[in-house]
Design an enzyme around this catalytic site. Structure first.
Site, short mmCIF file in Angstrom:
data_model
loop_
_atom_site.label_atom_id
_atom_site.label_comp_id
_atom_site.label_asym_id
_atom_site.label_seq_id
_atom_site.Cartn_x
_atom_site.Cartn_y
_atom_site.Cartn_z
N GLY A 48 70.08 -11.18 78.19
CA GLY A 48 69.14 -10.08 77.91
C GLY A 48 69.04 -9.19 79.14
N THR A 51 68.01 -4.18 79.74
CA THR A 51 66.78 -3.37 79.82
C THR A 51 65.63 -4.27 80.28
OG1 THR A 51 66.27 -3.81 77.49
CG2 THR A 51 67.42 -1.75 77.95
N GLU A 75 73.92 -4.05 72.87
CA GLU A 75 73.74 -2.60 73.00
C GLU A 75 74.85 -1.88 72.24
OE1 GLU A 75 71.11 -1.38 74.29
OE2 GLU A 75 70.33 -3.03 75.50
N ALA A 112 73.70 -12.89 71.49
CA ALA A 112 73.53 -14.07 72.35
C ALA A 112 73.10 -15.31 71.57
CB ALA A 112 72.51 -13.78 73.44
N TYR A 225 54.07 -14.41 78.11
CA TYR A 225 52.93 -13.51 78.29
C TYR A 225 51.68 -14.19 77.76
CZ TYR A 225 49.95 -9.41 78.19
OH TYR A 225 48.90 -8.55 78.40
N TYR A 235 48.21 -11.41 69.87
CA TYR A 235 49.31 -11.88 70.72
C TYR A 235 49.29 -13.40 70.88
CZ TYR A 235 53.25 -11.79 73.77
OH TYR A 235 54.51 -12.02 74.26
N VAL A 274 55.34 -1.30 80.06
CA VAL A 274 56.05 -0.54 79.04
C VAL A 274 57.52 -0.94 79.03
CG1 VAL A 274 56.54 1.79 78.20
CG2 VAL A 274 54.52 1.38 79.62
P1 NAD Z 1 63.55 -5.51 76.33
O1 NAD Z 1 63.52 -5.05 74.92
O2 NAD Z 1 63.42 -4.47 77.39
O3 NAD Z 1 64.92 -6.33 76.63
C1 NAD Z 1 65.47 -7.22 75.72
C2 NAD Z 1 66.88 -7.59 76.12
O4 NAD Z 1 67.40 -8.52 75.15
C3 NAD Z 1 67.88 -6.42 76.15
O5 NAD Z 1 68.81 -6.61 77.19
C4 NAD Z 1 68.61 -6.57 74.80
O6 NAD Z 1 69.92 -6.00 74.77
C5 NAD Z 1 68.68 -8.08 74.70
N1 NAD Z 1 68.88 -8.58 73.34
C6 NAD Z 1 68.06 -8.47 72.26
N2 NAD Z 1 68.59 -9.13 71.20
C7 NAD Z 1 69.76 -9.67 71.63
C8 NAD Z 1 70.77 -10.47 71.03
N3 NAD Z 1 70.67 -10.88 69.76
N4 NAD Z 1 71.84 -10.83 71.77
C9 NAD Z 1 71.97 -10.43 73.07
N5 NAD Z 1 71.04 -9.70 73.70
C10 NAD Z 1 69.95 -9.31 72.99
O7 NAD Z 1 62.43 -6.64 76.44
P2 NAD Z 1 61.43 -7.11 77.60
O8 NAD Z 1 60.09 -6.50 77.35
O9 NAD Z 1 62.08 -6.99 78.93
O10 NAD Z 1 61.27 -8.65 77.21
C11 NAD Z 1 62.03 -9.68 77.80
C12 NAD Z 1 61.19 -10.95 77.81
O11 NAD Z 1 60.02 -10.74 78.63
C13 NAD Z 1 60.66 -11.35 76.42
O12 NAD Z 1 60.66 -12.76 76.30
C14 NAD Z 1 59.22 -10.85 76.45
O13 NAD Z 1 58.37 -11.55 75.57
C15 NAD Z 1 58.86 -11.13 77.91
N6 NAD Z 1 57.69 -10.40 78.41
C16 NAD Z 1 57.57 -9.05 78.20
C17 NAD Z 1 56.41 -8.40 78.64
C18 NAD Z 1 56.22 -6.89 78.42
O14 NAD Z 1 55.11 -6.39 78.56
N7 NAD Z 1 57.27 -6.16 78.12
C19 NAD Z 1 55.41 -9.11 79.32
C20 NAD Z 1 55.60 -10.47 79.57
C21 NAD Z 1 56.73 -11.11 79.10
#
Ligand code: NAD
Length: 399
Positions: A48, A51, A75, A112, A225, A235, A274
């Site tokens: 992942g 982004t 992507e 993945a 989170y 949540y 964000v």
């Molecule tokens: P994001 O959407 O920015 O990134 C998701 C990533 O997963 C990307 O690289 C995307 O290409 C990849 N991805 C999605 N589906 C896929 C697949 N099937 N195969 C391969 N790659 C795949 O998300 P984010 O906000 O950075 O979240 C990442 C983690 O952090 C999550 O577990 C989320 O719950 C956690 N998190 C997020 C926040 C927040 O506020 N954004 C806060 C705390 C924890």
């Protein structure tokens, strides 16, 4: 092609290649300013990685610790008049910068969750790196096809106990609205756990252990989170919270299994900010609007890069033994500590009660949120000429 933002709700369907490159460069500069992380990882797999938190994890590993990295993501490249997705351009920029620094960087684009991708990644690690000493699991996905049964699960964002109504923000209309969500049925809870719980993380780690691709004292971390009282029903006590509970239980099991190589498995609880994933969650985006405002005023605002830098520098590495990583009473690393500070939560709570469409902009967070959202797609970055013709068809040979 001249690329402008095209937004629909919480989606932007275009991405700017030069803007994304500047966004990645800014993150690299932030990390490099802090100097090298003592005892940081040297060979890192990020699942992942294109982004949000995963991209920042890859950047901190490479530019804060000189790590060779393998990145996995889902992507789309550009096609005809359609730009590539932001994660594609981010990865292109990351690879260029990593290689310019003499670092190995290989990226694999695909699902993945599937066995085939796991096998491809294992092959790359075995051939090019031998082993990895860190695995970051940072997937956020709305669906998952199970690799053994072929069943496709869809995650939902619903409360588990009763229905829930509260304020949310409609970014299309720029209005504070009231949103009601019905209670999830049990199948929806199970599906969300299947997508965002720990099963896939465990499959990755089991396979890497089985193939001896994790070096002694390797560490793996996944992101979770918790958040404030306001968002609990949707949540942490909702369907996604059930998945995060499962992820956190998985961390305990993986920690036991990683013990065989002297390694550790952790969940890091990160702050709300964000990203493409969080902007899709009702209520949370309004909470983030207010949170950003309060944290900026207190000079403790953080984005993904600041969060992950703190995770690597102040929690996981910098001369610290893995047995001495500071965790909370249930074993989680906490970098959401500033978000959860009593003074921050008190002020966000007061604003939450008072916020309406009329005063939302006066609270100032909506503009910042919108700017931050567009930056995810490479728009609004300083020094980028958005009227210039840019090449959108950027090829990455490994993908
Ligand atoms: P994001 O959407 O920015 O990134 C998701 C990533 O997963 C990307 O690289 C995307 O290409 C990849 N991805 C999605 N589906 C896929 C697949 N099937 N195969 C391969 N790659 C795949 O998300 P984010 O906000 O950075 O979240 C990442 C983690 O952090 C999550 O577990 C989320 O719950 C956690 N998190 C997020 C926040 C927040 O506020 N954004 C806060 C705390 C924890």
């Amino acid at each position: 092609m001249i690329v402008q933002p095209k937004t629909r709700g919480y989606i932007c369907t275009t991405a700017h290649p030069v803007g994304c490159a500047v966004h990645v460069k800014e993150q690299i500069q932030y990390v490099e300013k802090g100097g090298l992380i003592a005892g940081g990882p040297k060979k890192v797999l990020v699942i992942g990685s294109s982004t949000g938190y995963g991209l920042s994890s890859r950047i901190v590993a490479a530019f804060g610790s000189n790590a060779d990295t393998v990145g996995v993501f889902f992507e789309k490249p550009s096609e005809g008049k359609r730009t590539a997705t932001a994660g594609w351009y981010n990865t292109y920029a990351f690879e260029q910068a990593a290689r310019a620094k003499g670092l190995y960087a290989k990226s694999l684009n695909g699902d993945a969750f599937l066995d085939d991708m796991k096998a491809r990644v294992c092959e790359v690690i075995a051939k090019d790196l031998g082993q990895v000493d860190m695995v970051v699991y940072s997937l956020a996905s709305p669906r998952r096809t199970h690799p053994k049964t072929g069943e496709t699960f869809k995650s939902t964002l619903k409360p588990i106990v009763g229905s829930y109504t509260n304020k949310s923000f409609d970014f299309d209309k720029s209005e504070v609205i009231e949103v009601s969500l019905e209670q999830a049925v049990s199948a929806e809870v199970e599906h969300t756990i299947a997508v965002m719980g720990g099963e896939d993380w465990q499959m990755w780690i089991d396979l890497l252990l089985e193939k001896k691709l994790l070096s002694p004292q390797a560490v793996t971390v996944a992101y979770s989170y918790i958040g404030p009282d306001i968002t609990q029903p949707i949540y942490r006590q909702g369907t996604i919270g059930a998945a995060k509970d499962h992820l956190e239980r998985t961390a305990h099991e993986l920690d036991r299994r990683m013990g065989a190589i002297g390694g550790r498995a952790f969940v890091s609880v990160n702050k709300a900010l964000v990203t493409q994933a969080s902007s899709a969650i009702p209520f949370i985006s309004l909470y983030i609007v207010l949170l950003m405002k309060v944290m900026k005023e207190k000079n403790i605002h953080e984005g993904c890069i600041e969060q992950v830098t703190r995770l690597f520098r102040d929690r996981l590495f910098n001369g610290r033994a893995l047995s001495a990583v500071p965790v909370d009473e249930v074993g989680r690393i906490r970098v959401d500590d500033w978000e959860m500070r009593a003074d921050v939560q008190r002020e966000v709570g007061v604003m939450w009660n008072a916020v309406t469409t009329e005063n939302a902009n006066q609270f100032g967070g909506v503009d910042s949120y919108n700017k931050e959202f567009l930056r995810l797609f490479g728009f609004g970055l300083e020094g980028v000429d958005y009227n210039a013709d840019v090449e959108v068809d950027l090829k990455m040979d490994q993908c």
